[in-house]
Scaffold this active site. Structure first.
Site, PDB file in Angstrom:
ATOM      1  N   GLN A   1      49.872  47.362  41.126  1.00 26.19           N
ATOM      2  CA  GLN A   1      48.463  47.462  41.516  1.00 26.19           C
ATOM      3  C   GLN A   1      48.238  46.837  42.890  1.00 26.19           C
ATOM      4  O   GLN A   1      48.695  45.717  43.158  1.00 26.19           O
ATOM      5  CB  GLN A   1      47.556  46.770  40.497  1.00 26.19           C
ATOM      6  CG  GLN A   1      46.077  46.996  40.800  1.00 26.19           C
ATOM      7  CD  GLN A   1      45.148  46.299  39.833  1.00 26.19           C
ATOM      8  OE1 GLN A   1      45.010  45.081  39.889  1.00 26.19           O
ATOM      9  NE2 GLN A   1      44.490  47.060  38.969  1.00 26.19           N
TER      10      GLN A   1
ATOM     11  N   CYS B   1      38.165  44.661  40.397  1.00 28.08           N
ATOM     12  CA  CYS B   1      38.033  43.212  40.547  1.00 28.08           C
ATOM     13  C   CYS B   1      36.617  42.850  40.985  1.00 28.08           C
ATOM     14  O   CYS B   1      36.149  43.313  42.032  1.00 28.08           O
ATOM     15  CB  CYS B   1      39.044  42.694  41.576  1.00 28.08           C
ATOM     16  SG  CYS B   1      38.949  40.902  41.832  1.00 28.08           S
TER      17      CYS B   1
END
Length: 344
Positions: A74, A103
């Site tokens: 990621q 996030c």
């Protein structure tokens, strides 16, 4: 819409996936999850610009080995060229490259990256990043998102990602906080699995459902309710790395004390063979598996005592341990470890 079968849409199994977790998705933990039912695993989030500018960053933060496959790496990025260049650099180690669009932390808002790229004004940029990376590498490009305030808008975004070249979307089925300064851990809030179902029906690419999987029975319930191609589990695996393994759990879906002690020792053995970037990663895993809540000085344990330790004594002992051997001694002292597994 006609949806492809999972085995046609992905080059590897994705039914049970270990989700990305900053400071927790170390190689040793990924290997542990793979031993106990995870079909694939994410790395922790890595910064695309640092991968390009600092070879040492890539070497230390992306630890892997031959048995650490399939691996989804990621990346956090906010520029098409940077994302594509970093994807090319990590391609030899990855079976898929994932763009972090989930996030919610203040640092991500300042970037912006992660969930702060979900706003419509950033969609052209996000589409360009996915397209650039999909052109640059041969492995699939995935995206991990959060829910937008309106489900139809979330589906529209996922369709845009699909059109740009995204091969799979992982949906963390909770919204981004309105204010990054107020960002707190939100896993106690139920994930919106109906939203995941709507997204899965709205795109042709596979969808992974992320949320509401704390115990083994939750996995099947999640899959049935969402119709997703698989489940990506985070905190549930931190508490129970054998969560995907039905035979390992009690009727309540959790590990019994002997099994818990054994799996903690198993992680420590893997961490000795594949040391994480810092001993704090090991400490974090021990706290999670022993039932800790919160971080660092705010951490506390749900049980009042464990073996000879009070909750406070256990926390102090974990914080004082500095080597794998000290953690092994500590876990054995709790009384969780079966006598047959304790070295003479």
């Amino acid at each position: 819409r006609k949806r492809p079968r999972e085995e046609e849409a992905t080059p590897f199994p994705i039914r049970h996936v270990a989700a990305p977790m900053v400071g927790c998705s170390d190689l040793a933990f990924r290997l542990l999850c793979r031993r106990h039912g995870a079909d694939a695993a994410f790395s922790e989030m890595l910064f695309a610009d640092r991968i390009i500018s600092d070879p040492e960053y890539l070497r230390t933060r992306l630890q892997t080995c031959a048995s650490d496959r399939p691996l989804i790496v990621q990346l956090a990025a906010n520029d098409p060229t940077t994302f594509a260049t970093a994807a090319k650099l990590i391609e030899p180690f990855a079976d898929a490259v994932d763009l972090n669009l989930g996030c919610p932390l203040p640092a991500a808002a300042a970037g912006p990256f992660g969930a702060w790229l979900l706003d419509r004004r950033h969609w052209t940029l996000v589409s360009a990043m996915v397209s650039a990376a999909a052109t640059a590498v041969a492995v699939p490009i995935w995206c991990k998102i959060r829910l937008l305030p309106d489900i139809s808008e979330t589906i529209e975004l996922c369709q845009l990602l699909e059109a740009a070249g995204c091969s799979l979307v992982t949906v963390h089925a909770r919204p981004r906080p309105a204010d990054p300064r107020a960002c707190t851990r939100d896993r106690t809030t139920a994930a919106d699995l109906e939203a995941v179902r709507a997204i899965a029906l709205g795109v042709r690419i596979p969808v992974l459902s992320n949320g509401n999987t704390q115990r083994h029975p939750d996995v099947a319930r999640n899959l049935k309710r969402t119709g997703a191609a698989g489940v990506a589990c985070a905190e549930g695996l931190l508490r129970n790395p054998r969560l995907f393994e039905p035979a390992a759990c009690t009727a309540g879906g959790q590990l019994g004390p002997p099994e818990l002690g054994a799996v903690i020792l198993e992680y420590l053995q893997l961490a000795a063979a594949h040391p994480p970037p810092d001993i704090s990663w090991v400490r974090s895993h021990i706290m999670w598996m022993l039932g800790g809540e919160g971080k660092r000085q705010r951490c506390h344990f749900r049980q009042e005592c464990l073996g000879p330790f009070s909750s406070t004594q256990l926390l102090c002992a974990i914080q004082a341990a500095e080597t794998i051997g000290e953690f092994q001694d500590l876990v054995q002292a709790t009384g969780l470890v079966p006598a047959a597994l304790v070295a003479p």
